[in-house]
Design a protein around this motif. Structure first.
Motif, short mmCIF file in Angstrom:
data_model
loop_
_atom_site.label_atom_id
_atom_site.label_comp_id
_atom_site.label_asym_id
_atom_site.label_seq_id
_atom_site.Cartn_x
_atom_site.Cartn_y
_atom_site.Cartn_z
N GLN A 8 0.82 -1.21 0.00
CA GLN A 8 0.00 0.00 0.00
C GLN A 8 0.86 1.26 0.00
O GLN A 8 0.54 2.26 -0.67
N ILE A 9 1.98 1.22 0.74
CA ILE A 9 2.90 2.37 0.77
C ILE A 9 3.53 2.58 -0.60
O ILE A 9 3.76 3.71 -1.03
N LYS A 10 3.79 1.47 -1.30
CA LYS A 10 4.33 1.55 -2.67
C LYS A 10 3.42 2.38 -3.57
O LYS A 10 3.88 3.26 -4.31
N ASP A 11 2.11 2.13 -3.48
CA ASP A 11 1.16 2.91 -4.30
C ASP A 11 1.13 4.37 -3.86
O ASP A 11 1.02 5.27 -4.70
N PHE A 12 1.24 4.59 -2.55
CA PHE A 12 1.23 5.96 -2.03
C PHE A 12 2.45 6.73 -2.52
O PHE A 12 2.35 7.84 -3.03
N PHE A 13 3.65 6.13 -2.39
CA PHE A 13 4.88 6.78 -2.83
C PHE A 13 4.93 6.93 -4.35
O PHE A 13 5.55 7.86 -4.88
N GLY A 14 4.30 6.01 -5.07
CA GLY A 14 4.32 6.04 -6.53
C GLY A 14 3.65 7.26 -7.12
O GLY A 14 3.87 7.59 -8.30
N ALA A 15 2.84 7.95 -6.33
CA ALA A 15 2.13 9.15 -6.82
C ALA A 15 3.03 10.39 -6.81
O ALA A 15 2.69 11.41 -7.41
N PHE A 16 4.18 10.31 -6.14
CA PHE A 16 5.11 11.45 -6.11
C PHE A 16 5.94 11.50 -7.38
O PHE A 16 6.13 10.49 -8.07
N LYS A 17 6.45 12.67 -7.71
CA LYS A 17 7.17 12.88 -8.96
C LYS A 17 8.68 13.02 -8.79
O LYS A 17 9.44 12.69 -9.69
N LYS A 18 9.11 13.54 -7.62
CA LYS A 18 10.51 13.89 -7.47
C LYS A 18 11.09 13.44 -6.14
O LYS A 18 10.43 13.52 -5.09
N ILE A 19 12.32 12.95 -6.19
CA ILE A 19 13.09 12.66 -4.97
C ILE A 19 13.97 13.88 -4.70
O ILE A 19 14.91 14.15 -5.46
N ASP A 20 13.66 14.62 -3.65
CA ASP A 20 14.48 15.79 -3.29
C ASP A 20 15.84 15.34 -2.78
O ASP A 20 16.88 15.84 -3.18
N PHE A 21 15.80 14.37 -1.86
CA PHE A 21 17.04 13.80 -1.33
C PHE A 21 16.73 12.54 -0.54
O PHE A 21 15.60 12.31 -0.11
N ILE A 22 17.76 11.73 -0.38
CA ILE A 22 17.73 10.61 0.57
C ILE A 22 19.03 10.72 1.35
O ILE A 22 20.11 10.76 0.76
N LYS A 23 18.94 10.82 2.65
CA LYS A 23 20.16 10.94 3.46
C LYS A 23 20.03 10.14 4.75
O LYS A 23 18.94 9.91 5.26
N ARG A 24 21.18 9.72 5.24
CA ARG A 24 21.22 8.98 6.50
C ARG A 24 21.23 9.97 7.65
O ARG A 24 22.02 10.92 7.65
N ILE A 25 20.35 9.77 8.64
CA ILE A 25 20.32 10.66 9.80
C ILE A 25 20.71 9.94 11.09
O ILE A 25 20.93 10.56 12.12
N ASP A 26 20.79 8.61 11.02
CA ASP A 26 21.30 7.80 12.12
C ASP A 26 21.93 6.55 11.49
O ASP A 26 21.82 6.34 10.28
N ASP A 27 22.58 5.73 12.31
CA ASP A 27 23.33 4.61 11.75
C ASP A 27 22.51 3.78 10.77
O ASP A 27 23.00 3.39 9.71
N ASN A 28 21.27 3.48 11.11
CA ASN A 28 20.42 2.64 10.27
C ASN A 28 19.09 3.31 9.93
O ASN A 28 18.10 2.62 9.67
N VAL A 29 19.08 4.63 9.96
CA VAL A 29 17.85 5.39 9.72
C VAL A 29 18.09 6.41 8.61
O VAL A 29 19.07 7.16 8.66
N LEU A 30 17.20 6.43 7.63
CA LEU A 30 17.34 7.36 6.51
C LEU A 30 16.11 8.26 6.40
O LEU A 30 15.00 7.86 6.76
N GLU A 31 16.35 9.47 5.91
CA GLU A 31 15.26 10.41 5.66
C GLU A 31 15.06 10.53 4.15
O GLU A 31 16.02 10.74 3.40
N LEU A 32 13.83 10.38 3.72
CA LEU A 32 13.46 10.46 2.31
C LEU A 32 12.54 11.65 2.10
O LEU A 32 11.53 11.79 2.79
N SER A 33 12.90 12.51 1.16
CA SER A 33 12.07 13.67 0.84
C SER A 33 11.51 13.51 -0.58
O SER A 33 12.27 13.43 -1.54
N LEU A 34 10.18 13.45 -0.68
CA LEU A 34 9.48 13.33 -1.96
C LEU A 34 8.59 14.55 -2.14
O LEU A 34 7.69 14.78 -1.31
N ASP A 35 8.83 15.32 -3.19
CA ASP A 35 8.04 16.54 -3.42
C ASP A 35 7.91 17.36 -2.14
O ASP A 35 6.83 17.82 -1.77
#
Length: 436
Positions: A8-35
């Protein structure tokens, strides 16, 4: 992370157009910015999840982080898929950089104890990975072909995500509360071991009164021997003498009476010195024990993982070296890039006053004796949040009953030392702190 949720999350994320950035904020945690909408992808083993939250961020400069920036900054999101019967969320991206375009893929593998994040090119060649591995069934290293995980049968009850905003917020609350309780349990266990250690050290100390009594007995024997030396022969070893109160004293000597009297004085002096040292050692141990009991209470009351780590951080490789160098009468905490020092006793309070710089912030409970606390400013602006946390430490490490207290604070240059740790201060402000 559940498979049906990922679909279900795949369908939700699939509606976005742009990846602003993906960055690591902790050892095993990443932040994803979409639109410009931000999401947290938590790849901690056995606790993986996707949620939204504002978290403290660390800076990383490993090859993995460099490649994230290179291939997934300002990139077009072309597709999002979940491979069949696998807990993997796969993003396809197209990045235009300096007359060249990159087609890249990033896999977020929410696979229990083997969670991973893998970057690969359009041909399936690995660019980088969060965790490298070299197993007979799978090799995860740069320049290697990405071996897909074998699908397996997943039996899950389907639960529809009605509102994704609510879902992501609730998922964070559930996961964070679990992490908080687990972290708190671990920290309290560590603190309890430390407290038990100091209790055992206190119990194992020699009896100060007994040492002084034995010293007094030896001194008395030496006095009696010297008083009777004119009546004793050098070769005499076993005999009885009257003390100064007329009581019998039995002597069994190894050396001559004169030599033995001197030896008794020396032994008595050593016992008195040992008793004095034990008194100091006992006082130090009691102060440490009391400090750690207060720290244990603060840990139990903590409402965030961040605060738990500030109060009792993980030991670094160089911690033993730092422990040798630090002032044991002062405890240091690190909060929001500031060092906060708390005096454990009068000596610690004196040392803080002595070593503080004029722009450091000094804190003290209004009108009552308390621990002195210092925020090392390093000529930076100190926020209200930092001052409030320092005031909280000041109140909780002071010998105060439960209640609300005003904590005064001012820069060190407005604090005048009258005698030792007794001071007068001006140009101060106050913050109200509740001690539970």
């Amino acid at each position: 992370m559940k498979y049906n949720e990922l679909l279900q999350i795949k369908d939700f994320f699939g509606a976005f157009k742009k990846i602003d950035f993906i960055k690591r904020i902790d050892d095993n945690v990443l932040e994803l910015s979409l639109d410009r909408q931000k999401f947290i992808l938590d790849l901690n083993r056995n606790q993986s999840a996707i949620y939204t939250a504002r978290l403290q961020s660390k800076d990383y400069n490993a090859p993995f982080d460099f490649m994230l920036k290179k291939y997934f900054s300002n990139a077009i999101l072309t597709k999002v898929i979940v491979p069949e019967n696998n807990r993997i969320l796969r993003f396809f991206a197209l990045a235009h950089k300096a007359y060249k375009s990159f087609e890249s893929v990033i896999d977020f593998e929410f696979t229990g104890k083997n969670t991973n994040v893998i970057l690969s090119d359009s041909k399936g060649i690995i660019i980088e990975a969060l965790r490298h591995m070299d197993k007979n069934y799978r090799v995860i290293k740069p320049h290697q072909n990405l071996t897909p995980l074998k699908p397996y049968k997943i039996n899950e009850e389907f639960k529809k995500i009605v509102n994704f905003t609510t879902y992501f917020e609730q998922k964070f609350k559930e996961l964070y509360e679990t992490k908080l309780q687990n972290s708190k349990k671990l920290k309290l266990s560590q603190m309890q071991k430390k407290i038990e250690k100091f209790k055992l050290l206190l119990e194992g100390l020699e009896d100060e009164k007994k040492l002084l009594l034995n010293a007094e007995i030896l001194s008395q024997k030496a006095d009696v021997l010297f008083a009777n030396l004119s009546f004793l022969k050098d070769y005499e070893r076993k005999f009885r003498l009257k003390d100064f109160e007329g009581k019998d004293l039995e002597f069994k000597l190894i050396s001559s009476p004169k030599q033995s009297a001197n030896d008794f004085y020396k032994q008595a002096k050593k016992l008195k010195q040992r008793a004095k040292n034990i008194h100091i050692q006992k006082q130090n141990l009691e102060e440490k024990l009391e400090f750690y009991k207060k720290l244990e209470k603060l840990l139990a009351q903590s409402e965030s993982i961040f605060e738990l780590e500030v109060l009792l951080p993980k030991k670094s490789k160089n911690s033993s070296k730092k422990d040798d160098e630090k002032d044991l009468s002062v405890e240091n905490f690190y909060f929001k890039d500031f060092k906060i020092s708390v005096g454990k006793n009068q000596k610690g309070n004196e040392n803080l006053l002595k070593n503080a710089k004029k722009n450091d912030i000094w804190l003290h409970i209004k009108d009552v004796p308390s621990a002195h606390t210092l925020i090392h400013s390093n000529k930076q602006k100190i926020s209200e949040e930092v001052i409030e946390f320092a005031a909280k430490l000041c109140a909780n490490f002071s010998n105060l009953k439960q209640g609300a207290y005003l904590v005064d604070y001012t820069t060190r240059n407005f604090v005048k030392v009258k005698q030792k740790a007794f001071v007068e201060y001006t140009n101060f402000k106050s913050v109200k702190i509740k001690k539970d």
